[in-house]
Structure formats: C-alpha cells, structure tokens
Design an enzyme around this catalytic site. Sequence first.
Site, PDB file in Angstrom:
ATOM      1  N   HIS A  46      50.715  37.460  31.363  1.00  0.00           N
ATOM      2  CA  HIS A  46      51.314  38.052  32.564  1.00  0.00           C
ATOM      3  C   HIS A  46      52.724  37.477  32.716  1.00  0.00           C
ATOM      4  O   HIS A  46      53.013  36.384  32.218  1.00  0.00           O
ATOM      5  CB  HIS A  46      50.482  37.702  33.804  1.00  0.00           C
ATOM      6  CG  HIS A  46      49.185  38.451  33.900  1.00  0.00           C
ATOM      7  ND1 HIS A  46      48.404  38.451  35.038  1.00  0.00           N
ATOM      8  CD2 HIS A  46      48.530  39.235  32.999  1.00  0.00           C
ATOM      9  CE1 HIS A  46      47.333  39.198  34.835  1.00  0.00           C
ATOM     10  NE2 HIS A  46      47.370  39.675  33.602  1.00  0.00           N
ATOM     11  N   GLU A  48      54.307  35.975  35.072  1.00  0.00           N
ATOM     12  CA  GLU A  48      54.420  34.636  35.670  1.00  0.00           C
ATOM     13  C   GLU A  48      54.040  33.554  34.666  1.00  0.00           C
ATOM     14  O   GLU A  48      54.740  32.538  34.521  1.00  0.00           O
ATOM     15  CB  GLU A  48      53.489  34.489  36.889  1.00  0.00           C
ATOM     16  CG  GLU A  48      53.706  35.488  37.998  1.00  0.00           C
ATOM     17  CD  GLU A  48      52.798  36.703  37.865  1.00  0.00           C
ATOM     18  OE1 GLU A  48      52.728  37.293  36.770  1.00  0.00           O
ATOM     19  OE2 GLU A  48      52.175  37.068  38.872  1.00  0.00           O
ATOM     20  N   CYS A  76      48.246  37.366  40.619  1.00  0.00           N
ATOM     21  CA  CYS A  76      46.793  37.481  40.537  1.00  0.00           C
ATOM     22  C   CYS A  76      46.172  36.077  40.593  1.00  0.00           C
ATOM     23  O   CYS A  76      46.875  35.072  40.681  1.00  0.00           O
ATOM     24  CB  CYS A  76      46.397  38.181  39.241  1.00  0.00           C
ATOM     25  SG  CYS A  76      46.554  37.123  37.782  1.00  0.00           S
ATOM     26  N   CYS A  79      47.379  33.758  37.719  1.00  0.00           N
ATOM     27  CA  CYS A  79      48.777  33.336  37.863  1.00  0.00           C
ATOM     28  C   CYS A  79      48.976  32.441  39.090  1.00  0.00           C
ATOM     29  O   CYS A  79      49.758  31.490  39.038  1.00  0.00           O
ATOM     30  CB  CYS A  79      49.682  34.558  37.939  1.00  0.00           C
ATOM     31  SG  CYS A  79      49.753  35.461  36.377  1.00  0.00           S
TER      32      CYS A  79
END
Lengths: 145, 145
Positions: A46, A48, A76, A79
């Site tokens: 992801h 991040e 999420c 993260c």
Amino acid sequence: MEMALDEARAAGARGEVPIGAVVVLDGAVVARAGNRTRELYDVTAHAEVAAIRMACEVLGQERLVGADLYVSLEPCTMCAAAISFARIRRLYYGAEDPKGGAVDNGVRFYAQPTCHHAPEVYSGLNETESADILRTFFAEKRELP
Amino acid sequence: MEMALDEARAAGARGEVPIGAVVVLDGAVVARAGNRTRELYDVTAHAEVAAIRMACEVLGQERLVGADLYVSLEPCTMCAAAISFARIRRLYYGAEDPKGGAVDNGVRFYAQPTCHHAPEVYSGLNETESADILRTFFAEKRELP
C-alpha cells in the site's frame, strides 16, 4: 498533499488503486510512493507502507520519529498500525474510508489500548479531490468490457 | 509450527525479537521468515509480513488463496490485516499477545465489519515453547550491561 495526489494519479495510470503517500521530515520530502500491490505482487505494498519502507531505507533507521505522513485516503488497519510502529508524528489524510479505514472508522486503532504510539491526525485535506480520483478510477474500470 | 519456531530462534540469534512464520500451500512450504525489522531497517518486516511477501513473490501472485500461515506469536494489528488481505485460509499461531495481538486480543480484527476476509484461526500451538523463546530473549537482553 498535492504530491500525494500526484502519486495517487500515477498509481491509477499504472492500473493500481489510486492512493498516494509522502513522508516529510524537517520540511523535506524523504519518500513518496503510490500503491504498487499489483506491480510488485505484494499485498502489503500500500502507498503508506511503501513510503514508510522507502523513508526508513533512505534514512537508514527503523523508525521515523518526528516525520509526518500525507496520504490521499484514510489508512487501512495494516497501514494505521505500520504508521504507529514507525512513530510517525502527524498523519494528514484526504478522504475518509468507511469500508476499510482504521483511523476514524473501523477499528479506530489509535484509540485502542494495544496502540502504543498514536500520531496526531488531521483529516479532510483535499478530501474532494482525493475521493474524485478514486471514484473516477473505479467508474472507468466498471466501463471496461 | 516447528519450522516457525526455528525461524523465531534464528531471528533471536540475529538480535531481532524472536518471532517466526511459515506459509504452506498444498502441503508444501512456500516461504519461511523470521522478524527482520532491525536488519532491514524496515518497521514492517515482521515475520508474518516477510513470509507473505516472500510467498507472493515466489508464486508470482498478489494473493495466497488456500494457503495457511503458521506463526509463533499472535499477529499484531498490521500483520492481522496483511493476513486478511492475502486471503490466507488458516492461521495457526503459538502464544497469545495480550499487549499487541489483534486476533484474540486488541482490535480482534477478524470480527470487525471492516475485515473483508477472515482466516480460520487455531491458537495455542506449541504455545509454551513459543512464549519461552520470547521470555528467554527479553530476560537475556535485560541482563546485558
């Protein structure tokens, strides 16, 4: 945040879900990344997590004490925890994510007793633009044969 | 689980918090990893995330549908979410982690509405041995000058 949106757009152009993140330390950008889960066959890539990994590598340190993270969408659960572990000081995010977010939605990780470092959270930065990038991406995907 | 414990011990020997994980698909080990956060300057390189990334890379796919994950300690919030995203079928873990766990403690991610895939969970495998490895590691660290 403009730079995070640029990374989000670039991710979308690569066929990835368009989310972008930037790590800033002492006023300087130390890492910027878009979502790369498909390209890298890495479900953890992801934006991040990718930006945090890059920043740790660039700085040669395991934690990012004093650094701030800008991301186009509410992080999420994975993260949000990674941001906590990295000791990010301030988290700035764009649109909320009621379905998958974990900061102001879902598990609200930073308010839990098992969260041992919570960043200061600033939400709603360029919110409309962040959400539009995602909306347009998924609308275009649905139109494909 | 024996192999996950071996990875945990090997991580401890490298000075990392001793946690190990193994990914199994169709009866074959596709990835095994220990915690490498210090070595890699990567706060996200927990054993579970490292093993999932390795398995995805080996198999050339973004998800691990049908795969099982063995890990010596109850996964944290970040790892619990990564396990969900990877579509792991069964999660076997050793000792519980009341302070940082996110499966049967903490945010109990798999029971949350923002969790879109929950593995079957089997806990307490080689629980005593898993916990002993961690206890010994931290006891020895405290004794160092």
